[in-house]
Design a protein around this motif. Structure first.
Motif, PDB file in Angstrom:
ATOM      1  N   UNK A 124       0.832  -1.204   0.000  1.00 44.44           N
ATOM      2  CA  UNK A 124       0.000   0.000   0.000  1.00 44.44           C
ATOM      3  C   UNK A 124       0.870   1.258   0.000  1.00 44.44           C
ATOM      4  N   UNK A 125       2.020   1.197   0.709  1.00 38.98           N
ATOM      5  CA  UNK A 125       2.931   2.343   0.803  1.00 38.98           C
ATOM      6  C   UNK A 125       4.326   1.906   0.375  1.00 38.98           C
ATOM      7  N   UNK A 126       4.564   1.751  -0.904  1.00 38.99           N
ATOM      8  CA  UNK A 126       5.848   1.219  -1.375  1.00 38.99           C
ATOM      9  C   UNK A 126       7.040   2.109  -1.046  1.00 38.99           C
ATOM     10  N   UNK A 127       6.816   3.356  -0.694  1.00 41.94           N
ATOM     11  CA  UNK A 127       7.927   4.245  -0.359  1.00 41.94           C
ATOM     12  C   UNK A 127       8.290   4.195   1.122  1.00 41.94           C
ATOM     13  N   UNK A 128       7.576   3.407   1.900  1.00 33.62           N
ATOM     14  CA  UNK A 128       7.813   3.413   3.340  1.00 33.62           C
ATOM     15  C   UNK A 128       9.029   2.550   3.678  1.00 33.62           C
ATOM     16  N   UNK A 129      10.166   3.210   3.825  1.00 31.07           N
ATOM     17  CA  UNK A 129      11.440   2.529   4.056  1.00 31.07           C
ATOM     18  C   UNK A 129      11.472   1.880   5.433  1.00 31.07           C
ATOM     19  N   UNK A 130      10.912   2.559   6.435  1.00 33.20           N
ATOM     20  CA  UNK A 130      10.973   2.032   7.796  1.00 33.20           C
ATOM     21  C   UNK A 130      10.347   0.648   7.881  1.00 33.20           C
ATOM     22  N   UNK A 131       9.202   0.463   7.247  1.00 34.98           N
ATOM     23  CA  UNK A 131       8.542  -0.845   7.285  1.00 34.98           C
ATOM     24  C   UNK A 131       9.348  -1.900   6.540  1.00 34.98           C
ATOM     25  N   UNK A 132      10.016  -1.474   5.458  1.00 35.43           N
ATOM     26  CA  UNK A 132      10.871  -2.420   4.732  1.00 35.43           C
ATOM     27  C   UNK A 132      12.045  -2.860   5.609  1.00 35.43           C
ATOM     28  N   UNK A 133      12.622  -1.940   6.340  1.00 34.42           N
ATOM     29  CA  UNK A 133      13.719  -2.281   7.241  1.00 34.42           C
ATOM     30  C   UNK A 133      13.254  -3.220   8.351  1.00 34.42           C
ATOM     31  N   UNK A 134      12.065  -2.925   8.904  1.00 28.44           N
ATOM     32  CA  UNK A 134      11.540  -3.773   9.973  1.00 28.44           C
ATOM     33  C   UNK A 134      11.235  -5.179   9.448  1.00 28.44           C
ATOM     34  N   UNK A 135      10.709  -5.251   8.228  1.00 29.69           N
ATOM     35  CA  UNK A 135      10.424  -6.573   7.642  1.00 29.69           C
ATOM     36  C   UNK A 135      11.733  -7.325   7.396  1.00 29.69           C
ATOM     37  N   UNK A 157      16.841  -6.228   0.913  1.00 30.11           N
ATOM     38  CA  UNK A 157      17.967  -5.304   0.945  1.00 30.11           C
ATOM     39  C   UNK A 157      18.396  -4.899  -0.461  1.00 30.11           C
ATOM     40  N   UNK A 158      18.432  -5.858  -1.367  1.00 30.92           N
ATOM     41  CA  UNK A 158      18.803  -5.554  -2.750  1.00 30.92           C
ATOM     42  C   UNK A 158      17.809  -4.561  -3.361  1.00 30.92           C
ATOM     43  N   UNK A 159      16.526  -4.745  -3.046  1.00 28.91           N
ATOM     44  CA  UNK A 159      15.491  -3.837  -3.559  1.00 28.91           C
ATOM     45  C   UNK A 159      15.717  -2.414  -3.038  1.00 28.91           C
ATOM     46  N   UNK A 160      16.016  -2.267  -1.737  1.00 31.08           N
ATOM     47  CA  UNK A 160      16.223  -0.932  -1.167  1.00 31.08           C
ATOM     48  C   UNK A 160      17.499  -0.293  -1.703  1.00 31.08           C
ATOM     49  N   UNK A 161      18.559  -1.099  -1.857  1.00 27.99           N
ATOM     50  CA  UNK A 161      19.832  -0.542  -2.310  1.00 27.99           C
ATOM     51  C   UNK A 161      19.833  -0.228  -3.800  1.00 27.99           C
ATOM     52  N   UNK A 162      18.948  -0.843  -4.556  1.00 32.70           N
ATOM     53  CA  UNK A 162      18.801  -0.452  -5.961  1.00 32.70           C
ATOM     54  C   UNK A 162      18.277   0.972  -6.062  1.00 32.70           C
ATOM     55  N   UNK A 163      17.383   1.301  -5.143  1.00 31.57           N
ATOM     56  CA  UNK A 163      16.818   2.663  -5.125  1.00 31.57           C
ATOM     57  C   UNK A 163      17.840   3.657  -4.603  1.00 31.57           C
ATOM     58  N   UNK A 164      18.551   3.284  -3.526  1.00 33.20           N
ATOM     59  CA  UNK A 164      19.550   4.182  -2.921  1.00 33.20           C
ATOM     60  C   UNK A 164      20.735   3.335  -2.462  1.00 33.20           C
ATOM     61  N   UNK A 165      21.784   3.246  -3.305  1.00 35.36           N
ATOM     62  CA  UNK A 165      22.946   2.393  -2.961  1.00 35.36           C
ATOM     63  C   UNK A 165      23.669   2.837  -1.689  1.00 35.36           C
ATOM     64  N   UNK A 166      23.486   4.073  -1.288  1.00 40.30           N
ATOM     65  CA  UNK A 166      24.197   4.588  -0.108  1.00 40.30           C
ATOM     66  C   UNK A 166      23.300   4.662   1.131  1.00 40.30           C
ATOM     67  N   UNK A 167      22.148   3.976   1.075  1.00 36.23           N
ATOM     68  CA  UNK A 167      21.225   4.013   2.203  1.00 36.23           C
ATOM     69  C   UNK A 167      21.864   3.294   3.389  1.00 36.23           C
TER      70      UNK A 167
END
Length: 851
Positions: free
Chosen positions: A782-793, A810-820
């Motif tokens: 529902x909220x694909x931009x919600x990074x906090x929930x992705x980290x918690x998952x 992790x690969x999905x998040x780092x594709x968006x921002x490699x320096x996250x």
């Protein structure tokens, strides 16, 4: 975990992007932008209102930053500024998610505590002077999913009301001058006829506060010992109680005044009407008895402006109090002079439209001390009036005039004492004492009236000649100003400049007195010459524009003023015609119809009982009398429709939650009592159950609270499911009853996806990892931009040793921002875990081989 905590958490990090690229905090706007873009919504809701030149726009809410961005994209109109107000925690989230970045300096996003500071920087006073303040509720504030928006909206409305009065009284008002001219034929006798007429006597002033009717039994018993003043708006209650005042007061120029004061026409001719010069015309031009006016007859220097006093403002009760002092009374009793509400939220006396509409639910929990030592709710306008009243009372009491408020439930005011009416000792006043005073008021014979009307007509015609000359000069000046500049913006013909200078000299010298009048009348247009945020860069184009504004202001002001004077002349000529036994009825009826002065038909017939009139005229006069009776008796007035909006169920819900948030136990109990007695609403049960639940919680009886909340859930179509479920979840968490909290949270997720992270976290704590994973995944979908929930998952996957799923996240998040950084840290942590796992596996393999 309290409901406030839930609201704060659910506001955080719930950023959603719709199909149109709009990013917003979902819990502020929910589904507002799901199907259409923000621009389409804003175009439909605000359209051109939000994009006018030279306006200060004050807006509750930003719609997650989309509304200020919309204004920016549309282009900020010349001279306009924007103040967006958000609750502090919401504003922090908007900044955290960069939803308010790169806004121009003309747009400020601020908190409730700081908005007035920014408003003064933006020159709010100058915007008030040109009548260019606009206030709006953003979409999120209209929906008020966050409780703070309702409270903020109420506070802003009251604050702007007070500021509007403060700044507008300093420059006068076109409406007052308009009323002054409309009332010129009726403002005949000044109040000075009764100066010091009641020395050593006692007067009771009856105002419209809730305590008014409690004094009626005592007043009826002691009526012969008192002179009675009343404000016009309580005439209905006085008629019902069989009380007729000696004097009735009214000052309000607004049309609504006829709605709230109409029952005053049911008083006899013995009641004297005291009106401000600018009172709503329908009251004075249809009055059947004697009347005295406050202020001046005309808004310019004239022999018709005979000596008179203004009367203290701003309210009618202030005027009545100042007149009581001016008439010489040594003791002034106040009844219904409360300036606060009842504890249940009733704002006005029993029988008023406000009382019949029910408790006022759209007010903040502002409290004032009353005479019995308790505290009562009040509004910002009443609170401001208390300061004015205190100064007035200090001045009056210094002249050895005693002021007593009879109500123990009235707001306590310095220099005004409280004594119960049963302890008041009153000497008798003989009827002839009152009647002899009223005999000081001259009788208006036809000869006196005719002389007054003719003097008015002569004065108006003389002035109008001057005003029309000014309008012609302004029109000529506009033509010259337009042609004076060439295409490059330079003055091409200095003969035009000299001609324009000649016109200006005439305005300042030959027509000096009347030019000043035109400026006073159209002052807001003249102030626009110096708009609040004009640049200092002068060029010929700007000079031409300012010249146009200047002479347009002259022309507009003179034209409008001349039209008002023409109308006043025509109306006064009709007054002369009315004196005739055989008038031109077609003219009379046309004027009465235009002015909605239907009662003048009855007044004319009473004055000419033996007049011979045709059947057609008799029918027309009867129709006017019927129309007036309808005005007096109709129940569906514009004012009543307005006050009903202050007592709606959505406002009630907001106030219940607000009082719970501020832990106002007594106020909640009072609100409950007021709602029980409010006959304007059905289906009260869910609201009463929620109040009972809140009260039980505040009194530390959580089991009783749970019972009330569960009853709320069991009702059919309850409008308060979310509120009850939130409290059940919070109480269950405090009791460490995770299963019950999970049940409540499951229901909440069906109402809104913002509760899915809570469900996920609760499921994780209780060991239901599959439910936790499902909840986080549903939320992320529902909220694909919600990074906090992705980290918690991801962390949950790691805890469950589902490393492949964690790596995919992790690969999905780092594709968006490699320096996250957070994702990089988790990736490193996962690598260490896998390495240790690999070593452990190798060790076990060696052990097995050796074995």
């Amino acid at each position: 975990m309290t409901s406030t905590t839930f609201a704060q958490i659910s506001t955080a990090d719930t950023v959603k992007t719709n199909a149109f690229g709009d990013r917003y905090l979902y819990n502020l706007n929910r589904g507002s932008f799901d199907k259409v873009s923000a621009q389409v919504v804003f175009d439909a809701e605000f359209s051109k209102r939000l994009l006018q030149e030279d306006c200060l726009n004050i807006i509750i809410g930003t719609d997650s930053g989309l509304l200020p961005k919309y204004v920016q994209q549309q282009g900020i109109p010349s001279g306009s500024r924007y103040i967006f107000i958000e609750p502090e925690q919401v504003l922090a989230q908007l900044h955290q998610h960069q939803l308010l970045d790169d806004l121009p300096e003309e747009i400020i996003c601020t908190t409730p505590a700081l908005w007035e500071e920014h408003a003064h920087i933006f020159k709010i006073n100058e915007y008030f002077y040109i009548n260019s303040i606009q206030s709006f509720n953003a979409i999120c504030a209209q929906q008020a999913i966050i409780d703070d928006y309702a409270e903020l909206g109420w506070q802003l409305t009251e604050a702007l009301h007070i500021l509007h009065f403060r700044y507008n009284t300093t420059i006068g008002c076109e409406a007052f001058i308009s009323r002054q001219l409309e009332n010129i034929a009726e403002n005949i006798l000044p109040v000075t006829y009764l100066a010091n007429a009641y020395q050593n006597k006692t007067v009771i002033i009856l105002a419209g506060g809730p305590s008014l009717t409690t004094v009626f039994p005592w007043l009826l018993e002691n009526r012969h010992k008192l002179v009675v003043f009343s404000v016009s708006r309580i005439s209905r209650q006085l008629i019902s109680a069989g009380i007729e005042p000696d004097f009735v007061f009214s000052v309000d120029p607004q049309d609504v005044n006829i709605n709230v004061s109409r029952e005053m026409f049911l008083f006899s001719e013995q009641t004297v009407f005291i009106n401000s010069y600018h009172v709503q015309p329908g009251l004075i031009n249809q009055w059947h008895g004697q009347s005295l006016y406050l202020g001046t007859r005309l808004p310019w220097q004239s022999d018709l402006n005979i000596a008179n006093i203004e009367g203290t403002g701003p309210t009618v009760t202030n005027s009545a109090l100042s007149m009581a002092h001016y008439f010489g009374f040594s003791k002034i009793l106040l009844a219904g002079f409360d300036l606060c509400f009842t504890k249940e939220g009733i704002t006005h006396a029993q029988g008023s439209d406000e009382q019949l509409a029910g408790p006022k639910y759209n007010s903040t929990p502002l409290q004032v001390e009353i005479y019995n030592g308790e505290y009562r709710p009040t509004g910002q306008d009443y609170h401001a009036a208390l300061l004015t009243l205190e100064k007035q009372a200090e001045q009056i009491s210094s002249s050895r005039c005693e002021i007593i408020n009879l109500a123990p439930t009235a707001a306590k005011v310095e220099h005004i004492s409280h004594i119960p009416c049963t302890e008041i000792t009153l000497p008798d006043i003989h009827d002839n004492h009152i009647s002899s005073v009223k005999q000081r008021i001259p009788q208006l014979t036809d000869d006196l009236l005719n002389a007054h009307y003719q003097a008015v007509i002569d004065e108006l015609e003389k002035t109008n000649f001057q005003i029309k000359a000014i309008a012609k000069l302004a029109k000529k000046a506009l033509v010259i100003n337009e042609r004076m500049y060439n295409a490059e913006g330079r003055i091409e013909n200095y003969k035009d400049k000299r001609e324009l200078d000649s016109i200006e000299k005439q305005l300042k010298r030959k027509y000096r007195k009347h030019s000043k009048l035109v400026k006073n009348f159209g002052i807001r247009q003249f102030i626009k010459i110096n708009s609040p945020h004009d640049s200092d860069n002068w060029d010929a184009e700007k000079a031409k524009k300012l010249g146009t504004i200047y002479y347009q202001a002259y022309q507009s002001g003179a034209t409008k003023l001349s039209a008002l004077i023409d109308s006043a002349i025509a109306r006064t000529q009709i007054r002369r015609e009315e004196l005739k036994a055989e008038p031109d009825f077609s003219r009379l009826l046309a004027q009465w119809d235009q002015d909605k002065s239907y009662h003048r038909a009855t007044l004319w017939l009473q004055k000419h009982p033996h007049a011979s009139i045709s059947e057609q005229t008799a029918l027309a006069l009867q129709a006017f009398q019927d129309q007036f009776n309808q005005v007096i008796t109709t129940q569906d007035t514009a004012f009543k429709s307005k006050v009903v909006k202050n007592s709606t169920l959505p406002l009630l819900k907001s106030k219940i939650k607000l009082l719970f948030k501020h832990r106002k136990i007594d106020e909640l109990k009072n609100l409950k009592l007021g709602f029980i007695n409010d006959s304007n609403h059905d289906n009260k049960e869910p609201y009463l159950l929620l109040i009972e639940g809140y009260l039980a919680e505040l009194e530390n009886d959580t089991e009783a609270a749970l019972v009330h909340y569960n009853h709320t859930l069991n009702l059919d179509q309850s409008p308060l499911l979310e509120e009850a479920l939130l409290r059940i979840a919070s109480i269950s968490l405090e009791q460490q009853n995770q299963q019950n909290a999970l049940l409540a949270m499951d229901c909440l997720t069906q109402l809104s996806p913002v509760y899915l992270p809570y469900q996920a976290e609760l499921a994780r704590v209780t060991g239901d990892y599959l439910l936790a994973i499902d909840s986080y995944n549903a939320y992320i979908n529902f909220f694909p931009e919600n990074i906090l929930s992705k980290l918690k998952l991801t962390s949950l996957y790691i805890d469950m040793k589902v490393y492949d799923a964690a790596e995919l996240m992790l690969e999905h998040m780092l594709q968006t921002d490699p320096n996250f950084k957070s994702a990089v840290d988790l990736k490193n942590q996962l690598a260490v875990i896998k390495q240790e796992k690999s070593k452990s596996a190798d060790f076990e393999s060696v052990k097995l081989t050796n074995f």
